[in-house]
Write a protein that holds these residues in place. Structure first.
Motif, PDB file in Angstrom:
ATOM      1  N   GLY A  29      36.116  32.220  43.691  1.00 35.78           N
ATOM      2  CA  GLY A  29      37.385  32.728  43.105  1.00 35.78           C
ATOM      3  C   GLY A  29      38.692  32.500  43.810  1.00 35.78           C
ATOM      4  N   GLY A  33      41.110  29.660  42.194  1.00 37.94           N
ATOM      5  CA  GLY A  33      42.200  30.003  42.074  1.00 37.94           C
ATOM      6  C   GLY A  33      43.383  29.095  42.925  1.00 37.94           C
ATOM      7  N   THR A  34      42.940  28.667  44.045  1.00 34.68           N
ATOM      8  CA  THR A  34      44.025  27.680  45.088  1.00 34.68           C
ATOM      9  C   THR A  34      43.903  26.403  44.192  1.00 34.68           C
ATOM     10  OG1 THR A  34      43.186  28.960  46.986  1.00 34.68           O
ATOM     11  CG2 THR A  34      44.071  26.676  47.049  1.00 34.68           C
ATOM     12  N   LEU A  37      46.032  26.650  40.953  1.00 33.96           N
ATOM     13  CA  LEU A  37      47.658  26.880  41.121  1.00 33.96           C
ATOM     14  C   LEU A  37      47.880  25.558  41.644  1.00 33.96           C
ATOM     15  CD1 LEU A  37      50.033  28.471  41.813  1.00 33.96           C
ATOM     16  CD2 LEU A  37      49.245  28.937  43.861  1.00 33.96           C
ATOM     17  N   ALA A  75      38.086  23.352  40.030  1.00 33.06           N
ATOM     18  CA  ALA A  75      38.045  24.867  40.160  1.00 33.06           C
ATOM     19  C   ALA A  75      36.877  25.201  39.328  1.00 33.06           C
ATOM     20  CB  ALA A  75      39.629  25.334  39.354  1.00 33.06           C
TER      21      ALA A  75
END
Length: 127
Positions: A29, A33-34, A37, A75
């Protein structure tokens, strides 16, 4: 004095290092998430660069879009072991895209640092 029997769950009785119930999912996660973003920032950064007098040509825009799509795809693939290495390559490519515009190199440094931190957390939690 006798020692207590080992737990029924098959562990050796030690608590997980991180205290998380599912540390692999937590780390995935963080990586996902990185990358998400990063993809959002890359796509939202195209127009401000062009408006602020940046000389971001068609190749620069195409590279930003390609990197954003690659980040979004990675991702979704964080369950794969090779995705972490591919994410590292993505950060190097973003830094190299600074040849098109200096602000992309800055984004490469920022997200490269965020990725290094994610790798550090991954190593700390998973060992």
């Amino acid at each position: 004095m006798t020692t207590p029997p080992p737990p029924a769950d098959g562990t050796d009785g030690e608590a997980p290092r991180s205290g998380l119930r599912n540390p692999q999912a937590a780390v995935r996660g963080l990586g996902a998430g990185t990358l998400v973003l990063e993809a959002i920032v890359l796509l939202l950064g195209i127009q401000p660069i062009r408006i602020m007098g940046g000389d971001l040509n068609e190749w620069g825009i195409a590279s930003v879009i390609a990197l954003a799509v690659l980040a979004a795809l990675l991702a979704g693939m964080m369950r794969r072991s090779w995705a972490w290495n591919a994410g590292t390559v993505l950060q190097v490519l973003l830094l190299a895209s600074g040849l098109f515009h200096w602000s992309l190199a800055v984004l490469g440094l920022i997200f490269g640092a965020a990725w290094v931190y994610a790798l550090y957390v991954r190593r700390t939690i998973l060992g």
